[in-house]
Scaffold this active site. Structure first.
Site, short mmCIF file in Angstrom:
data_model
loop_
_atom_site.label_atom_id
_atom_site.label_comp_id
_atom_site.label_asym_id
_atom_site.label_seq_id
_atom_site.Cartn_x
_atom_site.Cartn_y
_atom_site.Cartn_z
CB ALA A 63 -0.96 -0.07 1.38
N GLY A 108 0.69 -4.92 0.97
CA GLY A 108 -0.64 -5.09 0.07
C GLY A 108 -0.15 -5.75 -1.19
CD GLU A 111 -2.14 -7.14 3.43
OE1 GLU A 111 -1.65 -6.09 2.77
OE2 GLU A 111 -2.60 -7.23 4.31
N1 CAA Z 1 4.60 3.25 -1.10
C1 CAA Z 1 4.84 4.01 -1.69
N2 CAA Z 1 5.88 4.35 -2.37
C2 CAA Z 1 6.78 3.40 -2.45
C3 CAA Z 1 6.55 2.07 -1.86
C4 CAA Z 1 5.04 2.06 -0.99
N3 CAA Z 1 4.93 0.91 -0.60
N4 CAA Z 1 7.40 1.20 -2.19
C5 CAA Z 1 8.53 1.80 -3.14
N5 CAA Z 1 7.94 2.83 -3.21
C6 CAA Z 1 8.62 4.03 -3.97
C7 CAA Z 1 10.01 4.68 -3.20
O1 CAA Z 1 9.35 5.54 -2.30
C8 CAA Z 1 10.55 5.12 -4.45
O2 CAA Z 1 10.06 6.48 -4.80
P1 CAA Z 1 11.14 7.59 -5.05
O3 CAA Z 1 11.92 7.24 -6.39
O4 CAA Z 1 10.27 8.87 -5.34
O5 CAA Z 1 11.82 7.85 -3.99
C9 CAA Z 1 10.47 4.02 -5.45
O6 CAA Z 1 9.29 3.39 -5.41
C10 CAA Z 1 11.48 3.06 -5.65
O7 CAA Z 1 11.81 2.78 -4.39
P2 CAA Z 1 13.27 2.33 -3.67
O8 CAA Z 1 14.00 3.52 -4.04
O9 CAA Z 1 12.99 2.16 -2.17
O10 CAA Z 1 13.56 1.08 -4.38
P3 CAA Z 1 14.88 -0.01 -3.79
O11 CAA Z 1 15.01 -1.02 -4.75
O12 CAA Z 1 15.66 0.82 -3.01
O13 CAA Z 1 13.91 -0.68 -2.75
C11 CAA Z 1 11.90 -1.86 -1.62
C12 CAA Z 1 12.74 -1.61 -3.01
C13 CAA Z 1 12.42 -2.85 -0.95
C14 CAA Z 1 10.38 -2.52 -2.19
C15 CAA Z 1 11.45 -0.74 -1.01
O14 CAA Z 1 10.93 0.50 -1.80
C16 CAA Z 1 10.43 -0.73 0.08
O15 CAA Z 1 10.87 -1.23 1.13
N6 CAA Z 1 9.12 -0.28 0.02
C17 CAA Z 1 8.14 -0.47 0.88
C18 CAA Z 1 7.61 -2.02 1.06
C19 CAA Z 1 6.72 -1.71 2.41
O16 CAA Z 1 7.05 -1.68 3.25
N7 CAA Z 1 5.62 -2.37 1.94
C20 CAA Z 1 4.41 -2.37 3.02
C21 CAA Z 1 3.63 -1.04 2.92
S1 CAA Z 1 2.32 -1.17 4.08
C22 CAA Z 1 1.01 -2.11 3.72
O17 CAA Z 1 1.06 -2.45 2.63
C23 CAA Z 1 -0.15 -1.77 4.48
C24 CAA Z 1 -1.26 -2.88 4.16
O18 CAA Z 1 -1.32 -3.93 4.54
C25 CAA Z 1 -2.42 -2.45 3.37
#
Ligand code: CAA
Length: 263
Positions: A63, A108, A111
């Site tokens: 998400a 998400g 999920e």
């Molecule tokens: N939400 C918003 N933006 C996201 C995102 C997310 N879940 N995941 C990645 N992005 C964005 C980053 O902010 C980044 O944007 P910018 O270039 O504008 O900075 C872009 O995507 C590329 O991401 P990274 O630079 O972080 O890429 P990476 O290769 O270094 O890392 C990753 C990849 C490990 C997937 C890392 O992006 C990450 O950890 N993302 C978050 C994953 C996460 O925590 N997901 C769970 C969200 S909570 C949820 O889902 C709740 C629910 O159950 C409803």
């Protein structure tokens, strides 16, 4: 649509979540567009759906954390409901849905894949429920579906530790059915979808319904669900053609020539 593409190849529909700048993260707009896309799938023609993510790195990275970061309690609950409603639509969609997980499937993303009937993934896929590291619980069904798919002990371990797992481990614990090199993933998903599409459509739909509805009730009620859906197949063109072909030893009369009958 800005973030969803939908393509049709004969009897297969392919939905792609296309927001690569955010690794296909699910914000409200993506969820709304996905909901609308599902509403527009012609289930009288399409017999299986494939759900995948754009690009070579991510299926869905969760998400949208930016959108969630300022939500109040009430807004958080409403956002959870928005995701849950769309994912439930996917889970109960009349035809089978195959998740072709092509990279990150976190939060998400994991999920939404679990709302699909079948998960296959590429060898670069990463699954996980990182929510507790962000100060929240999984909110789009993770606390419920992960335990049902991989068992309570493994689900609790994944969710409490927020530890990601790679494709081989996802295969080992039964979260995915198969792992492919990235370039072979979509062809494999299409092949699977085509195999499903060749079978009798009413029977396939009824199997999905029987499995989904039976799993949530006790066995006495579950077998009644099966009996009704089994009975429902009789007198259909599919049943007559399917059994007739066997009895006439004519396997060439393919079931796929039988159009789906609205009931
Ligand atoms: N939400 C918003 N933006 C996201 C995102 C997310 N879940 N995941 C990645 N992005 C964005 C980053 O902010 C980044 O944007 P910018 O270039 O504008 O900075 C872009 O995507 C590329 O991401 P990274 O630079 O972080 O890429 P990476 O290769 O270094 O890392 C990753 C990849 C490990 C997937 C890392 O992006 C990450 O950890 N993302 C978050 C994953 C996460 O925590 N997901 C769970 C969200 S909570 C949820 O889902 C709740 C629910 O159950 C409803």
């Amino acid at each position: 649509m800005e973030f969803i593409t939908y393509e049709v190849e004969e009897m297969i529909g392919i939905i792609t979540i296309n927001r690569p700048k955010a690794l296909n993260a699910l914000n409200s707009q993506v969820l709304d567009e996905l909901n609308e896309t599902l509403d527009n799938v012609d289930v009288n023609v399409i017999r299986a759906l494939i759900l995948t993510g754009a690009g070579e790195k991510s299926f869905v990275a969760g998400a949208d954390i930016g959108e969630m970061s300022t939500l109040t309690k009430a807004e958080g609950e409403a956002f959870g409901k928005k995701g849950n409603d769309v994912f439930r639509k996917l889970e109960t969609f009349p035809i089978p849905v195959i998740a072709a997980v092509n990279g990150f499937a976190l939060g998400g993303g994991c999920e939404i894949s679990m709302s699909c009937d079948i998960r296959i993934c590429s060898d670069n896929a990463v699954f996980g429920q990182p929510e507790v590291g962000l100060g929240i619980t999984p909110g789009f069904g993770g606390t419920q579906r992960l335990a049902r798919i991989v068992g309570i002990g493994m689900a609790k371990q994944m969710i409490y530790t927020a530890r990601n797992i790679k494709a081989d481990e996802a295969l080992r614990i039964g979260l995915v059915n198969a792992v492919y090199p990235l370039e072979e993933l979509i062809p494999a998903a299409k092949k699977l979808a085509e195999t499903i599409a060749k079978n009798a459509p009413i029977a396939v739909r009824n199997c999905k319904k029987a499995i989904n509805e039976g799993i949530d009730v006790n066995m006495d009620e579950a077998i009644v669900i099966e009996e009704k859906l089994f009975g429902d197949c009789f007198e259909t063109e599919d049943q007559k053609a399917g059994m007739g072909n066997f009895l006439e030893k004519d396997k060439e009369k393919k079931l796929k020539v039988v159009p789906f009958q609205n009931k």
